[in-house]
Design an enzyme around this catalytic site. Structure first.
Site, PDB file in Angstrom:
ATOM      1  N   GLY A 257     -23.143  24.504 -19.338  1.00  0.00           N
ATOM      2  CA  GLY A 257     -21.972  24.405 -20.212  1.00  0.00           C
ATOM      3  C   GLY A 257     -20.847  23.671 -19.521  1.00  0.00           C
ATOM      4  O   GLY A 257     -21.084  22.831 -18.649  1.00  0.00           O
ATOM      5  N   SER A 258     -19.633  24.021 -19.899  1.00  0.00           N
ATOM      6  CA  SER A 258     -18.471  23.291 -19.383  1.00  0.00           C
ATOM      7  C   SER A 258     -18.108  23.765 -17.975  1.00  0.00           C
ATOM      8  O   SER A 258     -18.438  24.885 -17.572  1.00  0.00           O
ATOM      9  CB  SER A 258     -17.279  23.515 -20.311  1.00  0.00           C
ATOM     10  N   SER A 259     -17.377  22.919 -17.234  1.00  0.00           N
ATOM     11  CA  SER A 259     -16.974  23.325 -15.880  1.00  0.00           C
ATOM     12  C   SER A 259     -15.918  24.427 -15.944  1.00  0.00           C
ATOM     13  O   SER A 259     -15.821  25.240 -15.027  1.00  0.00           O
ATOM     14  CB  SER A 259     -16.500  22.135 -15.050  1.00  0.00           C
TER      15      SER A 259
ATOM     16  N   GLY B  12     -17.957  27.375 -16.233  1.00  0.00           N
ATOM     17  CA  GLY B  12     -18.734  27.401 -14.991  1.00  0.00           C
ATOM     18  C   GLY B  12     -17.970  28.128 -13.880  1.00  0.00           C
ATOM     19  O   GLY B  12     -18.560  28.891 -13.102  1.00  0.00           O
TER      20      GLY B  12
ATOM     21  N   GLU C 252     -25.137  24.047 -14.479  1.00  0.00           N
ATOM     22  CA  GLU C 252     -25.451  22.741 -15.076  1.00  0.00           C
ATOM     23  C   GLU C 252     -24.237  22.366 -15.915  1.00  0.00           C
ATOM     24  O   GLU C 252     -24.055  22.889 -17.018  1.00  0.00           O
ATOM     25  CB  GLU C 252     -26.695  22.845 -15.961  1.00  0.00           C
TER      26      GLU C 252
ATOM     27  N   CYS D 120     -24.742  16.254 -22.471  1.00  0.00           N
ATOM     28  CA  CYS D 120     -24.145  16.231 -21.128  1.00  0.00           C
ATOM     29  C   CYS D 120     -24.397  14.900 -20.427  1.00  0.00           C
ATOM     30  O   CYS D 120     -23.611  14.505 -19.576  1.00  0.00           O
ATOM     31  CB  CYS D 120     -24.695  17.375 -20.294  1.00  0.00           C
TER      32      CYS D 120
HETATM   33  P1  NAD Z   1     -20.273  26.719 -25.129  1.00  0.00           P
HETATM   34  O1  NAD Z   1     -18.882  26.781 -25.641  1.00  0.00           O
HETATM   35  O2  NAD Z   1     -21.398  26.989 -26.050  1.00  0.00           O
HETATM   36  O3  NAD Z   1     -20.344  27.696 -23.894  1.00  0.00           O
HETATM   37  C1  NAD Z   1     -21.501  27.833 -23.106  1.00  0.00           C
HETATM   38  C2  NAD Z   1     -21.813  29.292 -22.910  1.00  0.00           C
HETATM   39  O4  NAD Z   1     -20.747  29.912 -22.200  1.00  0.00           O
HETATM   40  C3  NAD Z   1     -21.990  30.062 -24.218  1.00  0.00           C
HETATM   41  O5  NAD Z   1     -23.145  30.870 -24.125  1.00  0.00           O
HETATM   42  C4  NAD Z   1     -20.723  30.881 -24.318  1.00  0.00           C
HETATM   43  O6  NAD Z   1     -20.920  32.112 -24.978  1.00  0.00           O
HETATM   44  C5  NAD Z   1     -20.335  31.100 -22.881  1.00  0.00           C
HETATM   45  N1  NAD Z   1     -18.902  31.250 -22.676  1.00  0.00           N
HETATM   46  C6  NAD Z   1     -17.924  30.524 -23.283  1.00  0.00           C
HETATM   47  N2  NAD Z   1     -16.711  30.928 -22.835  1.00  0.00           N
HETATM   48  C7  NAD Z   1     -16.934  31.920 -21.945  1.00  0.00           C
HETATM   49  C8  NAD Z   1     -16.092  32.738 -21.104  1.00  0.00           C
HETATM   50  N3  NAD Z   1     -14.771  32.622 -21.118  1.00  0.00           N
HETATM   51  N4  NAD Z   1     -16.685  33.642 -20.296  1.00  0.00           N
HETATM   52  C9  NAD Z   1     -18.020  33.787 -20.270  1.00  0.00           C
HETATM   53  N5  NAD Z   1     -18.860  33.034 -21.025  1.00  0.00           N
HETATM   54  C10 NAD Z   1     -18.337  32.129 -21.846  1.00  0.00           C
HETATM   55  O7  NAD Z   1     -20.607  25.318 -24.535  1.00  0.00           O
HETATM   56  P2  NAD Z   1     -19.665  24.321 -23.832  1.00  0.00           P
HETATM   57  O8  NAD Z   1     -19.271  24.909 -22.515  1.00  0.00           O
HETATM   58  O9  NAD Z   1     -18.600  23.792 -24.704  1.00  0.00           O
HETATM   59  O10 NAD Z   1     -20.785  23.173 -23.628  1.00  0.00           O
HETATM   60  C11 NAD Z   1     -20.479  21.879 -23.522  1.00  0.00           C
HETATM   61  C12 NAD Z   1     -20.445  21.499 -22.056  1.00  0.00           C
HETATM   62  O11 NAD Z   1     -21.712  21.738 -21.481  1.00  0.00           O
HETATM   63  C13 NAD Z   1     -20.158  20.030 -21.827  1.00  0.00           C
HETATM   64  O12 NAD Z   1     -19.256  19.886 -20.768  1.00  0.00           O
HETATM   65  C14 NAD Z   1     -21.513  19.469 -21.418  1.00  0.00           C
HETATM   66  O13 NAD Z   1     -21.440  18.315 -20.616  1.00  0.00           O
HETATM   67  C15 NAD Z   1     -22.100  20.625 -20.698  1.00  0.00           C
HETATM   68  N6  NAD Z   1     -23.553  20.546 -20.707  1.00  0.00           N
HETATM   69  C16 NAD Z   1     -24.204  20.376 -19.527  1.00  0.00           C
HETATM   70  C17 NAD Z   1     -25.593  20.265 -19.507  1.00  0.00           C
HETATM   71  C18 NAD Z   1     -26.357  20.071 -18.229  1.00  0.00           C
HETATM   72  O14 NAD Z   1     -27.569  20.265 -18.256  1.00  0.00           O
HETATM   73  N7  NAD Z   1     -25.738  19.708 -17.132  1.00  0.00           N
HETATM   74  C19 NAD Z   1     -26.301  20.342 -20.703  1.00  0.00           C
HETATM   75  C20 NAD Z   1     -25.584  20.527 -21.883  1.00  0.00           C
HETATM   76  C21 NAD Z   1     -24.214  20.653 -21.869  1.00  0.00           C
END
Ligand code: NAD
Length: 479
Positions: free
Chosen positions: A201-203, A206, A223, A257
């Site tokens: 997900g997002s940094s 992360g 990731e 991503c």
């Molecule tokens: P998202 O909002 O779906 O969040 C990802 C997960 O984190 C979800 O399961 C969500 O429930 C959880 N989450 C969200 N906020 C949280 C918090 N405060 N505390 C705990 N858990 C929480 O997805 P996103 O983060 O918007 O995804 C998009 C990002 O993911 C982009 O930056 C993209 O580049 C990155 N991404 C990376 C890869 C990779 O393989 N490197 C693949 C896909 C997406």
């Protein structure tokens, strides 16, 4: 009892604790360890995808408007074949690895690395490729022998519900479970002790995950994303580069991503590159078709706030729209290309995560490298050139998760290649089986070794001291 949040049912803290306790008991029972069990679960996962192929496509269409071809190609079929490959590779992957030693006196200790399951794993996945980013890591965890909790994104509720319904019908419910929920539920999950956490997900999130993992000293794979550039060197074929870059940029409407985030082109070739992008656009959407309202519309922008974020960037940019820039409702944006974009533009601040491609004009390849190095390490650099010296320059003077020459996104097709970022784009590689496996060192020093070990026992004599120091007196080569 589960809570209902708007129209979706999320797990309560008590249910999450029960799932954690159940999977922990299963792990210590040893049931997930035999290869025959792991193989059966992997084949069942493949069967779940095959039996419900269309239901998964329907779910991705409902949640994010993903075209069926994209759902099949990059999610359902991709995972299905990976599960079958894992089932067939298990014995090789899991075989203990002899650990040859350089010193003759240690040769009979039988040094070996045993591939042990780490324990109960947690996989937290995002909404953009919800199936592949949940089930691909699960394949690694099953193969490694780890019971696993899956926490898919709340932004894909139809998919999450379908997975929660199907998984226990196909896989052992005492070892694999789905937790449904958003931030409060994920926060509760992260408070528990896991043997490994894999987060995609997002940094921003992360950092939350890494901090929660640190409290239990849990190893974590992150990731993440970032701004992945596509550099078009002066020798590159612009028609081919434009077609490939535009194709990559529109996958899932740029919400990928490894999307090419921005393009870097020599000043004198910007006009020709824009024309090549227009031609590619005309190939993809011939007369009468439209990216948002035509035959196979682009995926939706996931929600109104992400749509508003992209629209706001288009309002604030100092760049000029070369084509595109149409917005439809709260979910659609047409593929948009911008020129005259300054290096410090709003479009260059964060990962765009939408179908918008700014073009940064540079003087030469060295200038392109300076632009890339002025930003956090990207997940991938796409480099369009056939010149070996340019490739070498990028290998030696830039950093990224991967370097891909002359195409975009295709690194995902090389399943055998570990995938992962560096710094802001993530840490540790998702090499699947290895991620969830502990390399447990083993030696056996039998009584037959005792004569060779006398030098370590007291009393410490001068002879023993000289013997211990001897290896340190070796001649060190000049260079
Ligand atoms: P998202 O909002 O779906 O969040 C990802 C997960 O984190 C979800 O399961 C969500 O429930 C959880 N989450 C969200 N906020 C949280 C918090 N405060 N505390 C705990 N858990 C929480 O997805 P996103 O983060 O918007 O995804 C998009 C990002 O993911 C982009 O930056 C993209 O580049 C990155 N991404 C990376 C890869 C990779 O393989 N490197 C693949 C896909 C997406």
């Amino acid at each position: 009892m589960s809570q209902t949040n708007s129209d979706h049912t999320y797990n309560t803290p008590a249910e999450i604790d029960e799932i954690h306790a159940r999977l922990t008991r299963t792990f210590y029972s040893g049931v997930t360890r035999p290869l025959a069990y792991r193989r059966k679960q992997l084949l069942q996962l493949a069967r779940m995808l095959q039996d419900n192929h269309v239901a998964f496509e329907d779910a991705l269409l409902a949640d994010i408007g993903k075209p069926r071809l994209e759902s099949s190609l990059s999610e359902v079929v991709h995972c299905l074949t990976n599960a079958l490959t894992a089932a067939d590779s298990l014995e090789t992957w899991a075989a203990p690895k002899p650990c040859p030693t350089t010193a003759a006196w240690r040769a009979d200790w039988g040094a070996t690395l045993h591939k042990e399951p780490k324990g109960v794993a947690l996989i937290i996945s995002p909404w953009n490729y919800p199936l592949v980013l949940t089930l691909n890591p699960l394949i690694g965890a099953i193969a490694a022998g780890c019971p696993t909790v899956l926490k898919p994104s709340e932004l894909v509720p139809v998919f999450s519900q379908l997975l929660a319904t199907l998984l226990p019908r196909y896989l052992d419910p005492t070892a694999y479970a789905v937790v449904k929920g958003s931030v409060p539920e994920t926060t509760h999950v992260l408070g528990l002790r896991w043997a490994h956490i894999l987060y995609t997900g997002s940094s921003r999130v992360g950092r939350v995950v890494a901090a929660a993992a640190a409290a239990h000293l849990t190893p974590v794979t992150l990731e993440l994303g970032g701004k992945s550039p596509a550099v078009i060197a002066d020798d590159a074929d612009l028609t081919l580069a434009a077609r490939r870059i535009l194709h990559g940029k529109i996958q899932n409407a740029g919400q990928l991503c490894v999307s090419p985030d921005y393009a870097v082109v020599s000043r004198g070739r910007v006009g020709a590159f824009v024309e090549a992008l227009k031609s590619a656009h005309a190939e993809f959407w011939p007369e009468g078709d439209h990216p948002l309202t035509g035959n196979a519309p682009l995926s939706n922008i996931i929600n109104a706030s992400h749509h508003a974020r992209l629209v706001d960037m288009l309002k604030r940019t100092k760049g000029k729209i070369a084509f595109g820039g149409e917005t439809h409702g709260q979910k659609g944006i047409t593929p948009t290309v911008l020129t005259d974009v300054p290096e410090d533009d709003v479009l260059m601040e964060e990962e765009i995560f939408g179908p918008i491609l700014p073009i940064i004009a540079v003087d030469a390849v060295d200038h392109a490298i300076r632009v890339i190095n002025s930003k956090p390490t990207p997940l991938v650099i796409y480099l369009f050139t056939d010149k070996e010296e340019i490739k070498q320059k990028f290998l030696q003077r830039t950093q990224s998760g991967q370097l891909v020459q002359n195409d975009v996104v295709m690194q995902l097709a090389v399943n055998e290649m570990p995938f992962g970022g560096q710094g802001e784009s993530g840490c540790k590689y998702t090499a699947s089986f290895d991620t969830f496996t502990h390399l447990r060192g083993y030696i056996n020093i039998s009584s037959a070794q005792e004569p060779f070990l006398q030098g370590r026992y007291r009393p410490y004599t001068d002879d023993k001291y000289q013997f211990a120091c001897a290896p340190g007196k070796v001649k060190i080569p000049d260079a």
